[in-house]
Design an enzyme around this catalytic site. Structure first.
Site, mmCIF file in Angstrom:
data_model
loop_
_atom_site.group_PDB
_atom_site.id
_atom_site.type_symbol
_atom_site.label_atom_id
_atom_site.label_comp_id
_atom_site.label_asym_id
_atom_site.label_seq_id
_atom_site.Cartn_x
_atom_site.Cartn_y
_atom_site.Cartn_z
ATOM 1 N N SER A 132 0.851 -1.194 0.000
ATOM 2 C CA SER A 132 0.000 0.000 0.000
ATOM 3 C C SER A 132 0.883 1.239 0.000
ATOM 4 O O SER A 132 2.012 1.216 0.527
ATOM 5 C CB SER A 132 -0.860 -0.008 1.261
ATOM 6 O OG SER A 132 -1.432 1.263 1.464
ATOM 7 N N TYR A 148 -1.854 -0.569 9.946
ATOM 8 C CA TYR A 148 -1.965 -1.106 8.574
ATOM 9 C C TYR A 148 -0.708 -0.768 7.782
ATOM 10 O O TYR A 148 -0.097 -1.641 7.154
ATOM 11 C CB TYR A 148 -3.202 -0.492 7.926
ATOM 12 C CG TYR A 148 -3.380 -0.783 6.451
ATOM 13 C CD1 TYR A 148 -3.704 -2.056 5.996
ATOM 14 C CD2 TYR A 148 -3.252 0.233 5.495
ATOM 15 C CE1 TYR A 148 -3.887 -2.315 4.645
ATOM 16 C CE2 TYR A 148 -3.438 -0.018 4.145
ATOM 17 C CZ TYR A 148 -3.751 -1.291 3.723
ATOM 18 O OH TYR A 148 -3.938 -1.538 2.382
HETATM 19 N N1 LIG Z 1 -8.651 -0.754 -2.046
HETATM 20 C C1 LIG Z 1 -7.658 0.087 -1.810
HETATM 21 O O1 LIG Z 1 -7.842 1.328 -1.874
HETATM 22 C C2 LIG Z 1 -6.295 -0.418 -1.485
HETATM 23 C C3 LIG Z 1 -5.264 0.526 -1.323
HETATM 24 C C4 LIG Z 1 -3.995 0.071 -1.018
HETATM 25 C C5 LIG Z 1 -3.752 -1.294 -0.901
HETATM 26 N N2 LIG Z 1 -4.774 -2.171 -1.048
HETATM 27 C C6 LIG Z 1 -4.460 -3.595 -0.889
HETATM 28 O O2 LIG Z 1 -4.955 -4.318 -2.001
HETATM 29 C C7 LIG Z 1 -5.310 -5.648 -1.596
HETATM 30 C C8 LIG Z 1 -6.738 -5.951 -2.024
HETATM 31 O O3 LIG Z 1 -7.574 -4.995 -1.377
HETATM 32 P P1 LIG Z 1 -9.139 -4.827 -1.653
HETATM 33 O O4 LIG Z 1 -9.422 -3.382 -1.600
HETATM 34 O O5 LIG Z 1 -9.527 -5.643 -2.840
HETATM 35 O O6 LIG Z 1 -9.693 -5.462 -0.289
HETATM 36 P P2 LIG Z 1 -11.023 -6.310 0.062
HETATM 37 O O7 LIG Z 1 -12.106 -6.012 -0.896
HETATM 38 O O8 LIG Z 1 -11.266 -6.102 1.520
HETATM 39 O O9 LIG Z 1 -10.498 -7.795 -0.168
HETATM 40 C C9 LIG Z 1 -9.557 -8.308 0.720
HETATM 41 C C10 LIG Z 1 -9.416 -9.788 0.490
HETATM 42 O O10 LIG Z 1 -8.525 -10.309 1.486
HETATM 43 C C11 LIG Z 1 -9.085 -11.478 2.024
HETATM 44 N N3 LIG Z 1 -8.703 -11.704 3.420
HETATM 45 C C12 LIG Z 1 -8.859 -10.856 4.468
HETATM 46 N N4 LIG Z 1 -8.478 -11.462 5.609
HETATM 47 C C13 LIG Z 1 -8.071 -12.714 5.266
HETATM 48 C C14 LIG Z 1 -7.570 -13.835 5.988
HETATM 49 N N5 LIG Z 1 -7.442 -13.812 7.330
HETATM 50 N N6 LIG Z 1 -7.245 -14.958 5.315
HETATM 51 C C15 LIG Z 1 -7.402 -15.031 3.981
HETATM 52 N N7 LIG Z 1 -7.864 -14.012 3.232
HETATM 53 C C16 LIG Z 1 -8.196 -12.869 3.872
HETATM 54 C C17 LIG Z 1 -10.599 -11.266 1.925
HETATM 55 O O11 LIG Z 1 -11.259 -12.512 1.787
HETATM 56 P P3 LIG Z 1 -12.072 -13.283 2.934
HETATM 57 O O12 LIG Z 1 -12.774 -12.267 3.761
HETATM 58 O O13 LIG Z 1 -12.941 -14.176 2.118
HETATM 59 O O14 LIG Z 1 -11.010 -14.043 3.661
HETATM 60 C C18 LIG Z 1 -10.737 -10.503 0.607
HETATM 61 O O15 LIG Z 1 -10.884 -11.409 -0.471
HETATM 62 C C19 LIG Z 1 -5.099 -5.693 -0.077
HETATM 63 O O16 LIG Z 1 -3.852 -6.224 0.222
HETATM 64 C C20 LIG Z 1 -5.136 -4.221 0.313
HETATM 65 O O17 LIG Z 1 -4.452 -3.973 1.520
HETATM 66 C C21 LIG Z 1 -6.040 -1.768 -1.347
#
Ligand SMILES: NC(=O)c1ccc[n+]([C@@H]2O[C@H](COP(=O)([O-])OP(=O)(O)OC[C@H]3O[C@@H](n4cnc5c(N)ncnc54)[C@H](OP(=O)(O)O)[C@@H]3O)[C@@H](O)[C@H]2O)c1
Length: 229
Positions: A132, A148
């Site tokens: 991130s 985070y």
């Molecule tokens: N969206 C943003 O603005 C943003 C910005 C910077 C970085 N990121 C990074 O990009 C990545 C994807 O983010 P996103 O926005 O798509 O997030 P999201 O919609 O919350 O998806 C997160 C995924 O991680 C899985 N997860 C969470 N806890 C888990 C666990 N204990 N074991 C296995 N899987 C787990 C969740 O699946 P389950 O709940 O089914 O386990 C879900 O599929 C993440 O690493 C996030 O930190 C996102």
């Protein structure tokens, strides 16, 4: 056709990246806890995709190896799953630290260890860690995101160190530090904020980067952001 494992595929960026990779003909193993999300993904993606209910906080190495052994080799691992801890520093509990670092750092690190014997066999392998901007050194920082961001900084550092340690192992390791992407994670943490990039767009970029960038990058921590935050 590559064998690809991607975490956090039940929703958001991981869902879209996994779907596209399967549609491109790669053999995809999608990991997450939420079986409903994974079943929906499988329904859309078809036979190129298999899934495993997998909790990064309680990794079941045996169940994972049962899925991976028949694949014989893993060409790409995308550590995409993430947990966004949003709390003022004084209120962060041990449970909070453990969850943030468990999902964002220890889980991916353990997964790499489990999959090590399968990575870099045949064509050059690629480990792509999803970081991130909060964990990118020198970036703008925001109150409430310390836990985070620190966990994301840890996976960025692992990326650089592992690339050096494994430089003779036929495996590249890179980290993309994402800026704001419109997903449920973002909407839950920052209601009303509109990100300039959709999950589908970022998923497509990650699918491309995961399958191609290891020919050009190794040990790189790269910002993938068009906005602040
Ligand atoms: N969206 C943003 O603005 C943003 C910005 C910077 C970085 N990121 C990074 O990009 C990545 C994807 O983010 P996103 O926005 O798509 O997030 P999201 O919609 O919350 O998806 C997160 C995924 O991680 C899985 N997860 C969470 N806890 C888990 C666990 N204990 N074991 C296995 N899987 C787990 C969740 O699946 P389950 O709940 O089914 O386990 C879900 O599929 C993440 O690493 C996030 O930190 C996102």
């Amino acid at each position: 056709m590559k064998n690809i494992i991607i975490t956090g595929a039940s929703r958001g960026i991981g869902y879209d990246a996994a779907l596209l990779l399967a549609q491109q003909g790669h053999r995809v193993l999608a990991l997450s806890r939420n079986e409903e999300g994974l079943k929906a993904l499988k329904e859309e993606a078809g036979e190129q995709l298999d899934f495993l209910v997998f909790d990064l906080l309680k990794p079941d190495a045996r169940a994972l190896l049962d899925k991976v052994k028949p694949m014989e080799q893993v060409d790409v691992l995308v550590n995409n799953a993430g947990y966004l801890l949003k709390k003022p520093f004084e209120e962060i509990t041990t449970t909070d630290w453990n969850r943030a670092f468990g999902v964002n750092f220890f889980g991916p690190a353990h997964l790499i260890q489990i999959l090590a014997p399968f990575l870099g066999k045949g064509e050059r392998g690629h480990i792509l860690n999803i970081g991130s901007m909060g964990g990118y050194q020198g970036s703008a920082k925001f109150p409430g995101l310390l836990g985070y961001s620190a966990s994301k900084a840890a996976i960025a550092n692992l990326t650089e160190c592992l690339a050096e340690e494994w430089k003779e192992n036929n495996v590249a390791c890179n980290c993309l530090c994402l800026g704001a992407v419109q997903t449920e994670m973002l909407a839950e943490a920052f209601p009303g904020f509109e990100a300039p990039v959709s999950a589908q767009k970022m998923g497509a970029f990650i699918a491309y980067f995961a399958t191609e960038a290891h020919h050009f990058f190794n040990g790189k921590v790269l910002p993938a952001s068009v906005s602040t935050p």
